[in-house]
Design a protein around this motif. Structure first.
Motif, PDB file in Angstrom:
ATOM      1  N   PRO A  12      -6.864 -16.534   0.691  1.00  0.00           N
ATOM      2  CA  PRO A  12      -5.525 -16.140   0.233  1.00  0.00           C
ATOM      3  C   PRO A  12      -5.653 -15.154  -0.920  1.00  0.00           C
ATOM      4  CG  PRO A  12      -6.099 -18.307  -0.620  1.00  0.00           C
ATOM      5  CD  PRO A  12      -7.292 -17.800   0.122  1.00  0.00           C
ATOM      6  N   VAL A  13      -4.829 -14.124  -0.908  1.00  0.00           N
ATOM      7  CA  VAL A  13      -4.899 -13.121  -1.968  1.00  0.00           C
ATOM      8  C   VAL A  13      -3.502 -12.536  -2.166  1.00  0.00           C
ATOM      9  CG1 VAL A  13      -5.524 -11.298  -0.332  1.00  0.00           C
ATOM     10  CG2 VAL A  13      -6.126 -11.053  -2.733  1.00  0.00           C
ATOM     11  N   PHE A  14      -3.176 -12.228  -3.415  1.00  0.00           N
ATOM     12  CA  PHE A  14      -1.866 -11.652  -3.687  1.00  0.00           C
ATOM     13  C   PHE A  14      -1.831 -10.194  -3.270  1.00  0.00           C
ATOM     14  CE2 PHE A  14       0.461 -15.006  -5.535  1.00  0.00           C
ATOM     15  CZ  PHE A  14      -0.442 -15.811  -6.224  1.00  0.00           C
ATOM     16  N   GLU A  15      -0.648  -9.769  -2.890  1.00  0.00           N
ATOM     17  CA  GLU A  15      -0.439  -8.373  -2.496  1.00  0.00           C
ATOM     18  C   GLU A  15      -0.873  -7.458  -3.636  1.00  0.00           C
ATOM     19  OE1 GLU A  15       3.624  -7.555  -1.466  1.00  0.00           O
ATOM     20  OE2 GLU A  15       3.084  -5.885  -0.154  1.00  0.00           O
ATOM     21  N   GLU A  16      -1.513  -6.367  -3.272  1.00  0.00           N
ATOM     22  CA  GLU A  16      -2.034  -5.332  -4.159  1.00  0.00           C
ATOM     23  C   GLU A  16      -3.288  -5.750  -4.919  1.00  0.00           C
ATOM     24  OE1 GLU A  16       0.987  -3.619  -6.611  1.00  0.00           O
ATOM     25  OE2 GLU A  16       2.300  -3.154  -4.925  1.00  0.00           O
ATOM     26  N   ALA A  17      -3.778  -6.942  -4.691  1.00  0.00           N
ATOM     27  CA  ALA A  17      -5.039  -7.382  -5.295  1.00  0.00           C
ATOM     28  C   ALA A  17      -6.195  -6.956  -4.391  1.00  0.00           C
ATOM     29  CB  ALA A  17      -5.039  -8.890  -5.474  1.00  0.00           C
ATOM     30  N   PRO A  18      -7.409  -6.886  -4.952  1.00  0.00           N
ATOM     31  CA  PRO A  18      -8.571  -6.560  -4.112  1.00  0.00           C
ATOM     32  C   PRO A  18      -9.046  -7.792  -3.344  1.00  0.00           C
ATOM     33  CG  PRO A  18      -9.251  -6.894  -6.370  1.00  0.00           C
ATOM     34  CD  PRO A  18      -7.744  -7.009  -6.367  1.00  0.00           C
ATOM     35  N   ILE A  60      -9.795   3.673   8.658  1.00  0.00           N
ATOM     36  CA  ILE A  60      -8.695   4.577   8.336  1.00  0.00           C
ATOM     37  C   ILE A  60      -7.638   3.906   7.484  1.00  0.00           C
ATOM     38  CG2 ILE A  60      -9.003   6.044  10.363  1.00  0.00           C
ATOM     39  CD1 ILE A  60      -6.740   4.487  11.694  1.00  0.00           C
ATOM     40  N   ASN A  61      -7.626   2.588   7.424  1.00  0.00           N
ATOM     41  CA  ASN A  61      -6.575   1.913   6.658  1.00  0.00           C
ATOM     42  C   ASN A  61      -7.093   1.313   5.359  1.00  0.00           C
ATOM     43  OD1 ASN A  61      -8.060  -0.036   7.912  1.00  0.00           O
ATOM     44  ND2 ASN A  61      -6.334  -1.188   8.719  1.00  0.00           N
ATOM     45  N   GLY A  62      -8.148   1.890   4.793  1.00  0.00           N
ATOM     46  CA  GLY A  62      -8.549   1.545   3.437  1.00  0.00           C
ATOM     47  C   GLY A  62      -9.617   0.476   3.305  1.00  0.00           C
ATOM     48  N   PHE A  63     -10.059  -0.111   4.406  1.00  0.00           N
ATOM     49  CA  PHE A  63     -11.151  -1.076   4.330  1.00  0.00           C
ATOM     50  C   PHE A  63     -12.488  -0.350   4.310  1.00  0.00           C
ATOM     51  CE2 PHE A  63      -9.384  -5.297   4.739  1.00  0.00           C
ATOM     52  CZ  PHE A  63      -8.137  -5.099   5.316  1.00  0.00           C
ATOM     53  N   VAL A  81      -4.665  -4.922  -1.152  1.00  0.00           N
ATOM     54  CA  VAL A  81      -4.196  -5.350   0.176  1.00  0.00           C
ATOM     55  C   VAL A  81      -2.675  -5.286   0.277  1.00  0.00           C
ATOM     56  CG1 VAL A  81      -6.189  -6.812   0.598  1.00  0.00           C
ATOM     57  CG2 VAL A  81      -4.161  -7.802  -0.506  1.00  0.00           C
ATOM     58  N   HIS A  82      -2.213  -5.165   1.532  1.00  0.00           N
ATOM     59  CA  HIS A  82      -0.778  -5.168   1.833  1.00  0.00           C
ATOM     60  C   HIS A  82      -0.452  -6.367   2.695  1.00  0.00           C
ATOM     61  CE1 HIS A  82      -0.671  -1.128   0.214  1.00  0.00           C
ATOM     62  NE2 HIS A  82      -1.657  -0.790   1.018  1.00  0.00           N
ATOM     63  N   ILE A  83       0.815  -6.699   2.721  1.00  0.00           N
ATOM     64  CA  ILE A  83       1.268  -7.812   3.571  1.00  0.00           C
ATOM     65  C   ILE A  83       0.790  -7.620   5.004  1.00  0.00           C
ATOM     66  CG2 ILE A  83       3.299  -8.897   4.608  1.00  0.00           C
ATOM     67  CD1 ILE A  83       2.989  -9.781   1.823  1.00  0.00           C
ATOM     68  N   LEU A 110      -7.310 -13.851   6.557  1.00  0.00           N
ATOM     69  CA  LEU A 110      -6.833 -13.237   5.317  1.00  0.00           C
ATOM     70  C   LEU A 110      -5.336 -13.436   5.234  1.00  0.00           C
ATOM     71  CD1 LEU A 110      -7.137 -11.466   2.795  1.00  0.00           C
ATOM     72  CD2 LEU A 110      -6.890  -9.460   4.273  1.00  0.00           C
ATOM     73  N   GLN A 111      -4.897 -14.129   4.219  1.00  0.00           N
ATOM     74  CA  GLN A 111      -3.464 -14.368   4.022  1.00  0.00           C
ATOM     75  C   GLN A 111      -3.034 -13.641   2.755  1.00  0.00           C
ATOM     76  OE1 GLN A 111      -2.248 -18.241   4.866  1.00  0.00           O
ATOM     77  NE2 GLN A 111      -0.102 -17.627   4.851  1.00  0.00           N
ATOM     78  N   VAL A 112      -2.198 -12.637   2.916  1.00  0.00           N
ATOM     79  CA  VAL A 112      -1.713 -11.860   1.779  1.00  0.00           C
ATOM     80  C   VAL A 112      -0.392 -12.456   1.320  1.00  0.00           C
ATOM     81  CG1 VAL A 112      -1.039  -9.595   0.922  1.00  0.00           C
ATOM     82  CG2 VAL A 112      -2.865  -9.801   2.631  1.00  0.00           C
ATOM     83  N   ILE A 113      -0.352 -12.826   0.048  1.00  0.00           N
ATOM     84  CA  ILE A 113       0.816 -13.497  -0.523  1.00  0.00           C
ATOM     85  C   ILE A 113       1.679 -12.477  -1.263  1.00  0.00           C
ATOM     86  CG2 ILE A 113       1.540 -15.343  -2.095  1.00  0.00           C
ATOM     87  CD1 ILE A 113      -1.422 -16.395  -1.738  1.00  0.00           C
TER      88      ILE A 113
END
Lengths: 114, 113
Positions: A12-18, A60-63, A81-83, A110-113
């Motif tokens: 789990p990770v918050f949105e916009e966090a690495p 292409i999407n930042g990974f 990360v994004h939702i 991966l769960q984006v919060i």
């Protein structure tokens, strides 16, 4: 035989966090390495792969992922990360050359919060 | 235009029945695969065909029989279905093997009652 270990079943990770999703592999021969992503109720899609050359590969999407031969790792990272990145991520390995089977890891959700 | 398609998307059936899943790819690839994904999301290869020839045949019960009538199609027939066969079955294709990207179908969710 090859094997892949993804130690984290959920991240789990918050949105916009690495974020970093870990992948270690085992093989007695040279390998190709892959990261695939599976969105809910869909098939897998290739995110990026390492075949040879530069050890840092990007999608292409930042990974990005870095092949580290000494540590037998191929960790996946994204600086923000994004939702929409919420998905299951699979690391995979294949012996290099010819029609060899691809062995997948057990996946990391991966769960984006927000 | 769907690159790799599978039919049916859902399949619910009784133990002991025989069923088939069909896969078609319009990418012009020469290699096709069947994978099984269990309830814990573990993905395991079952079979692979290259130009209609079986090249990978993992330890799978012989109740499972793949058939590739041509390069664009790979079907999976399952006899005498068991509860443990319940899973999502994915078809995939690639041009060549190994290094080449595999393109997955949307999956067939098989439920055996």
């Amino acid at each position: 035989a090859q094997s892949v270990t993804q130690l984290d079943s959920q991240v789990p990770v918050f949105e916009e966090a690495p974020v970093e999703l870990r992948c270690n592999y085992s093989s007695s021969v040279s390998v190709y390495l892959f990261w695939y992503v599976q969105y809910p109720n869909q098939g897998l899609q290739l995110l990026l792969k390492y075949l040879s050359g530069s050890t840092l590969v990007e999608s292409i999407n930042g990974f990005e992922a870095e092949f580290n031969k000494s540590q037998t790792s191929f960790h996946l990272r994204k600086p923000s990360v994004h939702i929409s990145d919420t998905a299951e991520y699979f690391c995979a390995v294949s012996p290099s050359g010819g029609y060899q089977k691809v062995t997948f890891g057990t996946g990391t959700k991966l769960q984006v919060i927000p | 235009d769907t690159a790799v398609s599978q039919t049916p998307k859902y399949l619910v059936t009784q133990m002991g029945n025989d069923k088939s899943i069909k896969c078609e790819q319009n990418l012009g690839h020469d290699t096709m695969y069947w994978y099984k994904q269990d309830s814990k999301k573990f993905l395991k290869i079952m079979f692979s065909y290259n130009n209609k020839e079986l090249i990978i045949n993992e330890t799978v019960p012989n109740r499972f029989s793949p058939k590739s009538p041509d390069k664009a199609h790979l079907n999976l027939h399952i006899n005498s279905l068991e509860l443990g066969d319940s899973a999502v079955y994915f078809c995939a294709s690639s041009q060549g093997g190994g290094a080449n990207t595999q393109y997955f179908g949307p999956g067939t969710r098989l439920t055996v009652l």
